[in-house]
Motif scaffolding. Sequence first.
Motif, short mmCIF file in Angstrom:
data_model
loop_
_atom_site.label_atom_id
_atom_site.label_comp_id
_atom_site.label_asym_id
_atom_site.label_seq_id
_atom_site.Cartn_x
_atom_site.Cartn_y
_atom_site.Cartn_z
N ALA A 55 1.07 -1.27 0.06
CA ALA A 55 -0.06 -0.02 -0.14
C ALA A 55 0.67 1.30 -0.15
O ALA A 55 0.46 2.25 -0.70
CB ALA A 55 -0.95 0.25 1.15
N THR A 84 -6.57 3.40 5.11
CA THR A 84 -6.59 2.12 4.56
C THR A 84 -6.87 1.05 5.51
O THR A 84 -6.95 1.15 6.59
CB THR A 84 -4.86 1.92 4.05
N THR A 86 -5.83 -1.89 4.28
CA THR A 86 -4.90 -2.99 3.88
C THR A 86 -3.46 -2.32 3.85
O THR A 86 -2.73 -2.21 2.93
CB THR A 86 -5.04 -3.43 2.35
N ASN A 113 -8.77 3.95 9.74
CA ASN A 113 -9.45 2.94 9.19
C ASN A 113 -11.02 3.35 9.35
O ASN A 113 -11.57 3.14 10.38
CB ASN A 113 -9.05 1.55 10.12
N GLU A 144 -5.07 1.37 -1.15
CA GLU A 144 -5.46 0.23 -0.93
C GLU A 144 -4.80 -1.03 -1.88
O GLU A 144 -4.50 -0.91 -3.04
CB GLU A 144 -7.00 -0.05 -1.01
N LEU A 146 -6.39 -4.28 -1.98
CA LEU A 146 -7.46 -4.97 -1.55
C LEU A 146 -7.19 -6.32 -1.98
O LEU A 146 -7.64 -7.38 -1.51
CB LEU A 146 -8.91 -4.40 -2.14
N SER A 148 -5.01 -8.22 -1.69
CA SER A 148 -4.27 -8.91 -0.67
C SER A 148 -5.04 -9.60 0.27
O SER A 148 -4.53 -10.29 1.03
CB SER A 148 -2.90 -7.99 0.21
N ARG A 149 -6.30 -9.03 0.20
CA ARG A 149 -7.35 -9.55 1.25
C ARG A 149 -8.69 -10.09 0.28
O ARG A 149 -9.63 -10.06 0.72
CB ARG A 149 -7.92 -8.54 2.28
N ASP A 163 -6.84 -2.47 -6.81
CA ASP A 163 -5.75 -1.61 -5.81
C ASP A 163 -5.65 -0.56 -6.48
O ASP A 163 -5.67 -0.09 -7.78
CB ASP A 163 -4.28 -2.42 -6.12
#
Length: 332
Positions: A55, A84, A86, A113, A144, A146, A148-149, A163
Amino acid sequence: MNTLSHARIRGTGFYVPERILTNADLEKIVETSDEWITTRTGIKERHIVAKGQAASDLALEAAKAALADAGLAPEDLTHLIVSTVTPDSFTPACSCILQHKLGISGRVAMDMNAACSGFLYGLEQVRAIIALKPESVVLLVGAEVLTSRTNWEDRATCVLFGDGAGAVVVTGSADAADSGRILDTLLYSDGAGADLLMITGGASSEPYAMGHVVGPSHFIRMQGQDVFKLAVRSMESVSREILERNGLSIDDVALLIPHQANNRIIEAVGKKLGLSGERVYVNVDRYGNTSAASVPIALAEARASGRLPAGSLALLTAFGGGFTWGAALVRF
Ligand code: UT7
C-alpha cells in the motif's frame, strides 16, 4: 479566528498499478462471465499490484503526484494521514513507512481505518488539524491493496475489488474564495452492521496461531445485497443533509463524486438525488472498488480532466465497512 483557517485542497494525484485484470481474466479463475460482472456492477477491469508492491508503494506515487500538483515538496509536509484497511503491516503504520519513502522524518504520521469512507473521514481530520494549526501542510492518502485480502475462490467478492491510491495536499487558506476550499464534512458510523462486511482472520478477534491454515475469514466477506441497499440509502441521505445544512441545493452541485463500488449503486444514488450523466463521476468500470482510494482517485481524475472548473461545487460521498458513511463539499 486565524486568517489561514479555511482548509483548502491545493493538489490532487493518484496512482494505480500497471497490471490490469479484466473480466475475461476472471472468467478463467471463477465461474463468472463478463456479462454478469458488467450488468451487475459496471466493472470491466481493475488494476492489481505486482508481487512485492504494498500500500505504501501506491501511496508514494499518489503522494508525489499530489505534491507536484500543489507545487510543494515532501519537506513542506507537517502531517501525513493514510486511510487504508490494507496497510503494509499491522505496525508500523503505512503513513510512517510512506514518510520514510518520501525521504522525510519528524512529521506527524498516522493511519485511519474507516474502510471505503476512509478518505472522507480523513478530510475531517485534516480540517481539524488546519483549524488547530493553520500553518500545517497535510498529505491525505487513501491507499489500498484490496487484492491482498481477496478470496479468489469467492466469485461474489473477487470480481469487485482493485488496488490503487489517491491523494490530496491540504493547506490553510486566508481567502474564502480560494479554489479547493473544503466547505464541510459530515460523517456517520454504525457498528450494528459490522458482520455484513468484514475481514477478521489474523486480527485480535481471531488471532493467528503457528500452523494455522489461511481460510475464508482472512479475506473480505460481504453480504452484497444488504450492503447495496444501505449504501444507496445512506449516501443519498447524508448528501441531502450536508447540502441542506450549508444552505445549498442539488442544483448547486457541479459534480457528484461517489464511492465507486458498483455502477448500479452510483446510478441509484444519482437518480434519487436528481443527478445524472455529466454531473456524476464514474470510473468503477476501469478500477473496480478500491475502498479508501476510490473517492480520491475519482477526485484527482475529475480535476485533471477539467470536470471541476473554477467556482464549481463537488459533492463527495462514500459508504463502507463498519458501517461508515459520509459526505463532503468542496468548492473549486
Ligand atoms: O465498498 C463497500 C460497499 N460495497 C458495496 O457497496 C457492494 C454492494 N453490493 C453489490 O454491489 C452487489 O450486491 C453485488 C455486486 C456484490 C452482487 O450483486 P447482486 O445483484 O446483489 O447479486 P446477488 O448477490 O443477489 O447474486 C445474484 C446471483 C446469485 O445466484 P442465484 O442465487 O440467483 O442463483 C449469485 O450466486 O448471482 C450469482 N453470482 C454470480 N454469478 C456470476 C454472484 N457473484 C457472481 C459472479 N458471477 N461473479
